[in-house]
Motif scaffolding. Sequence first.
Motif, PDB file in Angstrom:
ATOM      1  N   GLU A   1       0.936  -1.461  -0.009  1.00  0.00           N
ATOM      2  CA  GLU A   1      -0.023  -0.142  -0.285  1.00  0.00           C
ATOM      3  C   GLU A   1       0.818   1.147  -0.405  1.00  0.00           C
ATOM      4  N   ILE A   2       0.333   2.151  -0.516  1.00  0.00           N
ATOM      5  CA  ILE A   2       0.861   3.591  -0.065  1.00  0.00           C
ATOM      6  C   ILE A   2      -0.171   4.513  -0.426  1.00  0.00           C
ATOM      7  N   VAL A   3       0.697   5.681   0.076  1.00  0.00           N
ATOM      8  CA  VAL A   3      -0.068   6.905   1.003  1.00  0.00           C
ATOM      9  C   VAL A   3       0.774   8.215   0.322  1.00  0.00           C
ATOM     10  N   LYS A   4      -0.808   8.769  -0.237  1.00  0.00           N
ATOM     11  CA  LYS A   4      -0.150  10.310  -0.502  1.00  0.00           C
ATOM     12  C   LYS A   4       0.667  11.215   0.090  1.00  0.00           C
ATOM     13  N   LYS A   5       2.060  11.606  -0.633  1.00  0.00           N
ATOM     14  CA  LYS A   5       2.729  12.396   0.413  1.00  0.00           C
ATOM     15  C   LYS A   5       2.802  13.869  -0.731  1.00  0.00           C
ATOM     16  N   HIS A   6       2.428  13.887  -1.672  1.00  0.00           N
ATOM     17  CA  HIS A   6       2.688  15.546  -1.958  1.00  0.00           C
ATOM     18  C   HIS A   6       1.526  15.676  -2.738  1.00  0.00           C
ATOM     19  N   ASP A   7       1.206  15.450  -3.698  1.00  0.00           N
ATOM     20  CA  ASP A   7       0.525  15.681  -4.967  1.00  0.00           C
ATOM     21  C   ASP A   7      -0.677  14.689  -5.373  1.00  0.00           C
ATOM     22  N   ARG A   8      -1.123  14.917  -6.489  1.00  0.00           N
ATOM     23  CA  ARG A   8      -2.265  13.684  -6.894  1.00  0.00           C
ATOM     24  C   ARG A   8      -0.924  13.216  -8.157  1.00  0.00           C
ATOM     25  N   LYS A   9      -0.409  14.242  -9.124  1.00  0.00           N
ATOM     26  CA  LYS A   9       0.578  13.583  -9.637  1.00  0.00           C
ATOM     27  C   LYS A   9       1.171  12.775  -9.136  1.00  0.00           C
ATOM     28  N   GLU A  10       1.761  12.961  -8.096  1.00  0.00           N
ATOM     29  CA  GLU A  10       2.860  12.279  -7.574  1.00  0.00           C
ATOM     30  C   GLU A  10       2.368  10.919  -7.346  1.00  0.00           C
ATOM     31  N   LEU A  11       1.761  11.340  -6.918  1.00  0.00           N
ATOM     32  CA  LEU A  11       0.826   9.855  -6.589  1.00  0.00           C
ATOM     33  C   LEU A  11       0.295   8.883  -7.430  1.00  0.00           C
ATOM     34  N   PHE A  12      -0.314   9.333  -8.169  1.00  0.00           N
ATOM     35  CA  PHE A  12      -0.052   8.763  -9.490  1.00  0.00           C
ATOM     36  C   PHE A  12       1.001   7.449 -10.657  1.00  0.00           C
ATOM     37  N   GLU A  13       2.094   8.684 -10.083  1.00  0.00           N
ATOM     38  CA  GLU A  13       2.774   8.047 -11.026  1.00  0.00           C
ATOM     39  C   GLU A  13       3.849   6.328  -9.793  1.00  0.00           C
ATOM     40  N   ARG A  14       3.415   6.139  -8.286  1.00  0.00           N
ATOM     41  CA  ARG A  14       3.800   5.457  -7.471  1.00  0.00           C
ATOM     42  C   ARG A  14       2.369   4.256  -7.883  1.00  0.00           C
ATOM     43  N   ILE A  15       1.515   4.341  -7.957  1.00  0.00           N
ATOM     44  CA  ILE A  15       0.830   4.034  -8.745  1.00  0.00           C
ATOM     45  C   ILE A  15       1.223   2.996  -9.518  1.00  0.00           C
ATOM     46  N   LEU A  16       1.593   3.737 -10.432  1.00  0.00           N
ATOM     47  CA  LEU A  16       1.870   2.602 -12.207  1.00  0.00           C
ATOM     48  C   LEU A  16       3.064   1.651 -12.177  1.00  0.00           C
ATOM     49  N   ASP A  17       4.128   2.158 -10.692  1.00  0.00           N
ATOM     50  CA  ASP A  17       5.200   1.714 -11.010  1.00  0.00           C
ATOM     51  C   ASP A  17       4.953   0.663  -9.210  1.00  0.00           C
ATOM     52  N   CYS A  18       3.455   0.915  -8.613  1.00  0.00           N
ATOM     53  CA  CYS A  18       3.116  -0.448  -8.362  1.00  0.00           C
ATOM     54  C   CYS A  18       2.371  -1.467  -8.733  1.00  0.00           C
ATOM     55  N   LEU A  19       1.418  -0.896 -10.035  1.00  0.00           N
ATOM     56  CA  LEU A  19       0.741  -2.218 -11.001  1.00  0.00           C
ATOM     57  C   LEU A  19       1.992  -2.764 -11.951  1.00  0.00           C
ATOM     58  N   ALA A  20       3.358  -2.560 -11.898  1.00  0.00           N
ATOM     59  CA  ALA A  20       3.898  -2.863 -12.951  1.00  0.00           C
ATOM     60  C   ALA A  20       5.374  -3.991 -12.326  1.00  0.00           C
ATOM     61  N   VAL A  21       4.774  -4.098 -11.019  1.00  0.00           N
ATOM     62  CA  VAL A  21       5.439  -4.551 -10.107  1.00  0.00           C
ATOM     63  C   VAL A  21       4.530  -5.909  -9.834  1.00  0.00           C
ATOM     64  N   ILE A  22       3.640  -5.925  -9.574  1.00  0.00           N
ATOM     65  CA  ILE A  22       2.256  -7.000  -9.002  1.00  0.00           C
ATOM     66  C   ILE A  22       1.358  -6.777 -10.417  1.00  0.00           C
ATOM     67  N   GLY A  23       1.443  -6.398 -11.232  1.00  0.00           N
ATOM     68  CA  GLY A  23       0.994  -6.890 -13.058  1.00  0.00           C
ATOM     69  C   GLY A  23      -0.087  -6.907 -13.400  1.00  0.00           C
ATOM     70  N   GLY A  24       0.502  -5.070 -14.129  1.00  0.00           N
ATOM     71  CA  GLY A  24      -0.568  -4.311 -14.807  1.00  0.00           C
ATOM     72  C   GLY A  24      -0.761  -3.315 -15.739  1.00  0.00           C
ATOM     73  N   GLU A  25      -1.523  -2.752 -16.886  1.00  0.00           N
ATOM     74  CA  GLU A  25      -1.568  -1.689 -17.686  1.00  0.00           C
ATOM     75  C   GLU A  25      -0.292  -0.241 -17.007  1.00  0.00           C
ATOM     76  N   ARG A  26      -0.183  -0.083 -18.780  1.00  0.00           N
ATOM     77  CA  ARG A  26       0.986   1.306 -17.963  1.00  0.00           C
ATOM     78  C   ARG A  26      -0.552   2.197 -18.660  1.00  0.00           C
ATOM     79  N   TYR A  27      -0.694   3.167 -17.960  1.00  0.00           N
ATOM     80  CA  TYR A  27      -1.265   4.392 -17.696  1.00  0.00           C
ATOM     81  C   TYR A  27      -0.793   6.246 -17.765  1.00  0.00           C
ATOM     82  N   ASP A  28      -1.619   6.931 -18.679  1.00  0.00           N
ATOM     83  CA  ASP A  28      -0.621   8.221 -18.799  1.00  0.00           C
ATOM     84  C   ASP A  28      -1.821   8.744 -18.110  1.00  0.00           C
ATOM     85  N   ILE A  29      -1.447  10.333 -17.619  1.00  0.00           N
ATOM     86  CA  ILE A  29      -2.572  10.638 -16.549  1.00  0.00           C
ATOM     87  C   ILE A  29      -2.829  11.958 -17.653  1.00  0.00           C
TER      88      ILE A  29
END
Length: 253
Positions: free
Chosen positions: A225-253
Amino acid sequence: MSILEVKNLVKVYGEVNQVKTKALDGLNLNVNNGELIAIMGPSGSGKTTFLNLISGIDTPSSGEIKISGTSINSMSNEKLAIFRRQKLGFVFQEFNLLDSLSIRENIMLPMILDKKKVKEINRNTDELINLFEINDIKNKYPYNVSGGQQQRTAVCRALVNQPSIVFADEPTGNLDSKSSKNIMEYFGKMNKERNSTFLVVTHEPLAASFCNRVVFIKDGQVHMEIVKKHDRKELFERILDCLAVIGGERYDI
């Protein structure tokens, strides 16, 4: 204060060719009052099963589910139905509005079913209509308004009884990107202004990035799990990284 407490949740489905399917395998999760939390994970990870269990639609094989301190595991169907109506709000991918009722009447419906006083029904309904900026369509019918407006109506209906927690199942799944963003912004608005608690199950990183905490489920367990630290864009990038680890597609904001 914990609104939702899930301990050692297990769900095993019946045998197929002498093989049992374990959809959830000892899942643990706490959701605190006032959280806006997203649940993500690859297809088959157990997200839908998890949502069905915590909302009382299905029963676990073992483990415990508490909502506002009340265990829902052993409730009778009648008590569970009342509890769901009074304590839980639901938003679905399909809007599930009644075409025979106006937008305003659809929002009022849960309070009418609960036999609340007319004054309270009108007050809660009108307040949400104004907050969600749908005053100009309140007398129209669902088939006369856009998908985004229908989903805003569905969210109002979920909130009108002032539930302890709102469960949203792919709430942006049938919406275009602009309407999706609007819906998640309204979730954020209700979370900040009214301390409303939302648990959003989604496969969309964009929707999840509006939340404050993102929990990833894999193989029936909380994987990370991850928690928002700064802004939404920063969280979005971390979500993509986590999805890449557990299996998921690449998206753009």
